[in-house]
Design an enzyme around this catalytic site. Structure first.
Site: not given
Length: 202
Positions: A30, A87
């Site tokens: 991620k 994120t």
């Protein structure tokens, strides 16, 4: 479970999982996806482009996680797309901010030298490329992980940010998704074997 119960409160919700590999893969990939999303933002490619990059990045996360033994359900949960969305789109995300600066033309060395925060995605992108090369021995793995490989190439100066996205856009036409079930690898080997036998008969 005891630790999860200790952490739970009216402001924090915890869940349980036994998929350690899946959580680790999700937490690593991620950050690289967030770099790519930030680069797209720095290039001013728009929301649709960023959404597409994040979606395709999550597919690469699933593929790598499956290869390493993670469960597919983990990558559709909080440790997968949940953490990835935060994120990639959070205004205070360190990796997204770093990617945005790269997209605007700043060099990675200058960015790291002037930042007081750690962008985990920078070393992780390079580490993931090495991991994929050591674990995935299929044909043209760069086409299977174009975002991970592309971000690493941009960080290493092998491509400009714009060239990196041009490479993703020039990907060969194919199905959007392939099911990566428990028997995916075995099925793929079986299909290849059948094709080889049919070819010999011809």
């Amino acid at each position: 479970k005891r630790i999860a119960d200790m952490l739970r409160s009216e402001r924090l919700r915890t869940y349980l999982t036994t998929d350690v590999v899946g959580v680790e893969v999700g937490g690593a990939v991620k950050n690289v996806i967030a770099l790519a999303a930030g680069i797209a933002e720095g290039l001013e490619l728009g929301v649709n482009a960023r959404s597409a990059i994040v979606t395709r990045g999550c597919y690469e996360m699933r593929r790598l996680g499956h290869l390493l033994g993670g469960r597919q359900s983990t990558f559709t949960g909080l440790a997968g797309i949940g953490d990835t969305f935060g994120t990639c789109f959070g205004p205070s995300s360190r990796n997204r901010q770093t990617g945005e600066r790269i997209g605007r033309g700043e060099g990675i060395d200058d960015i790291l030298a002037t930042s007081d925060q750690v962008s985990e995605g920078v070393p992780t992108a390079r580490a993931l490329v090495k991991l994929v090369k050591s674990k995935d021995h299929s044909f043209r793995i760069d086409l299977k992980y174009p975002i991970i490989f592309g971000v690493a190439d941009i960080l290493d100066g092998k491509r400009t940010p714009f060239e990196g996205f041009q490479n993703v856009m020039s990907d060969p036409l194919r199905m959007e998704m392939y099911e990566l079930g428990d028997n995916w690898e075995a099925t793929s080997r079986e299909k290849a074997s059948v094709t080889a036998r049919e070819t010999e008969q011809i």
